[in-house]
Enzyme design. Structure first.
Site, PDB file in Angstrom:
ATOM      1  N   SER A 161       0.820  -1.222   0.000  1.00 35.63           N
ATOM      2  CA  SER A 161       0.000   0.000   0.000  1.00 35.63           C
ATOM      3  C   SER A 161       0.852   1.270   0.000  1.00 35.63           C
ATOM      4  O   SER A 161       0.306   2.369   0.111  1.00 35.63           O
ATOM      5  CB  SER A 161      -0.903  -0.010   1.234  1.00 35.63           C
ATOM      6  N   THR A 184      -1.820   3.280   4.049  1.00 40.42           N
ATOM      7  CA  THR A 184      -0.907   4.429   4.053  1.00 40.42           C
ATOM      8  C   THR A 184      -0.055   4.469   5.312  1.00 40.42           C
ATOM      9  O   THR A 184      -0.549   4.179   6.398  1.00 40.42           O
ATOM     10  CB  THR A 184      -1.758   5.717   4.037  1.00 40.42           C
ATOM     11  N   THR A 223       1.889   7.000   0.277  1.00 43.93           N
ATOM     12  CA  THR A 223       0.975   5.911  -0.067  1.00 43.93           C
ATOM     13  C   THR A 223       0.971   5.633  -1.558  1.00 43.93           C
ATOM     14  O   THR A 223       1.311   6.519  -2.360  1.00 43.93           O
ATOM     15  CB  THR A 223      -0.468   6.290   0.367  1.00 43.93           C
ATOM     16  N   ARG A 248      -6.391   9.466 -10.035  1.00 41.27           N
ATOM     17  CA  ARG A 248      -6.971   9.715  -8.708  1.00 41.27           C
ATOM     18  C   ARG A 248      -5.875  10.126  -7.706  1.00 41.27           C
ATOM     19  O   ARG A 248      -4.820   9.524  -7.630  1.00 41.27           O
ATOM     20  CB  ARG A 248      -7.671   8.453  -8.210  1.00 41.27           C
ATOM     21  N   THR A 261      -5.295   7.729   7.773  1.00 41.25           N
ATOM     22  CA  THR A 261      -5.305   6.607   6.838  1.00 41.25           C
ATOM     23  C   THR A 261      -6.749   6.208   6.624  1.00 41.25           C
ATOM     24  O   THR A 261      -7.609   6.503   7.444  1.00 41.25           O
ATOM     25  CB  THR A 261      -4.459   5.428   7.371  1.00 41.25           C
ATOM     26  N   GLY A 262      -6.985   5.535   5.504  1.00 44.84           N
ATOM     27  CA  GLY A 262      -8.348   5.122   5.204  1.00 44.84           C
ATOM     28  C   GLY A 262      -8.833   5.806   3.939  1.00 44.84           C
ATOM     29  O   GLY A 262      -8.035   6.332   3.167  1.00 44.84           O
TER      30      GLY A 262
HETATM   31  N1  ASP Z   1      -5.713   7.361   2.540  1.00 44.64           N
HETATM   32  C1  ASP Z   1      -5.213   6.616   1.409  1.00 44.64           C
HETATM   33  C2  ASP Z   1      -5.846   7.128   0.161  1.00 44.64           C
HETATM   34  O1  ASP Z   1      -7.037   7.385   0.156  1.00 44.64           O
HETATM   35  C3  ASP Z   1      -5.400   5.145   1.486  1.00 44.64           C
HETATM   36  C4  ASP Z   1      -5.298   4.476   2.822  1.00 44.64           C
HETATM   37  O2  ASP Z   1      -4.747   4.978   3.758  1.00 44.64           O
HETATM   38  O3  ASP Z   1      -5.841   3.389   2.933  1.00 44.64           O
HETATM   39  O4  ASP Z   1      -5.184   7.177  -0.846  1.00 44.64           O
END
Ligand code: ASP
Length: 330
Positions: free
Chosen positions: A87, A190, A208, A218, A241-242
């Protein structure tokens, strides 16, 4: 200077323990400079279990005399270069067209910041983000322009798509699946890291490869100052994160820092930002969001939307993963 001071403090702690007779006044002068972690030293926190190795590297860098900014950069470079971390950086999941595209940002105690978005073929986007901060009058460089800048700065182009990820992408394409967010994916997404040195100077880094099989072009929250990361050296810092889209719409990391400015503890601040998000954004069944934060006193805290998130905390002689409370069940 902060580092020297904090490590001086460490030396004195060691001397006292060893009974070498350090003058107490001298020790007090060093100790009251800043109250940090319970153990009384610098501190690093990072998202997910890949944060442990990143924290260890950051600690080593600070101990070797690097600045807090050097430390967070060095720390997140570990998962960036690790092909097993799917990731972040090299070995990350590609986008829907099979390209690994990277987002990263960095912010220092002086409030300066740099970022790259949609960067391809560069192993360490965090270091390019730092160059953007230090060598240009800009904050964000994107796509082809970011790549050109990286090459001008001497970074080498490399293939970041591992054989394993090539196979994953081919399987995904063959399945006819459409892009969909995947939460707590392999339990490491991330990496966002915050560090605070012995004088209370704060820096952060976030990097990330974004959501797996995302639409080409994106950009998520991670490289956006205020969304994926925010540092205010007088108050504290936060990183996320997320699902980036929800974090972007609520400028999550900035909100966490503002919550701390208004008197909340780091954990309360993260929780309030998650609650705000649920009021403002449609929460779908796969959504996961988490924030981690540190305040100026070195208190840490975190909160997630759903279970499964952990963060790594490194203080003196102790680098551990901590479970985080959540707002709702899956
Ligand atoms: N926040 C990151 C993104 O949307 C992905 C992640 O942390 O899972 O690119």
């Amino acid at each position: 200077m902060g580092n020297r001071r904090s490590f001086l403090r460490k030396t004195i702690v060691g001397s006292i323990a060893a009974g070498i007779g350090v003058n107490l006044g001298q020790a007090a002068e060093l100790f009251d400079a800043h109250t940090l972690s319970a153990e009384g030293g610098p501190l690093f926190i990072s998202t997910w279990n890949h944060g442990l190795a990143a924290n260890a590297e950051a600690w080593k860098t600070l101990e070797a005399g690097g600045s807090i900014l050097d430390a967070v950069e060095a720390g997140v470079k570990i998962p960036e270069a690790d092909p097993e971390v799917s990731s972040v950086g090299y070995g990350g999941f590609p986008d829907a067209e099979g390209h690994v595209t990277l987002d990263a940002c960095i912010m220092g105690p002086d409030g300066n910041a740099g970022s790259v978005t949609y960067l391809q073929e560069i192993m360490h986007p965090i270091s390019v983000a730092r160059r953007v901060m230090e060598k240009t009058p800009h904050v964000i460089l994107s796509g082809a322009g970011a790549l050109k800048f990286a090459e001008d700065q001497g970074f080498k182009r490399e293939n970041l798509l591992t054989d394993n990820m090539q196979k994953e992408w081919e399987a995904w394409k063959a399945s006819g699946a459409r892009y969909a967010p995947q939460a707590n994916w392999e339990n490491h997404d991330t990496i966002g890291m915050i560090g605070i040195d012995g004088q209370g100077n704060i820096a952060g880094a976030c990097t990330t490869s974004g959501m797996a099989f995302k639409h080409p072009g994106r950009v998520g929250d991670s490289p956006i100052i205020g969304a994926g990361l925010f540092v205010d050296n007088e108050i504290g810092a936060a990183t996320s994160t997320g699902e980036g889209e929800a974090i972007l719409k609520t400028l999550g990391s900035f909100l966490v820092v503002e919550n701390m400015r208004n008197g909340m503890s780091p954990k309360q601040a993260c929780k309030a930002a998650i609650e705000r998000l649920t009021q403002k954004v449609r929460v779908h069944p796969q959504m996961q969001i988490a924030y981690i934060a540190v305040n100026k006193s070195g208190q840490t805290g975190a909160f997630s939307l759903r279970p499964g998130f952990q963060y790594a905390i490194h203080s003196y002689n102790n680098n551990k993963l901590e479970n985080v409370d959540h707002l709702m069940e899956w």
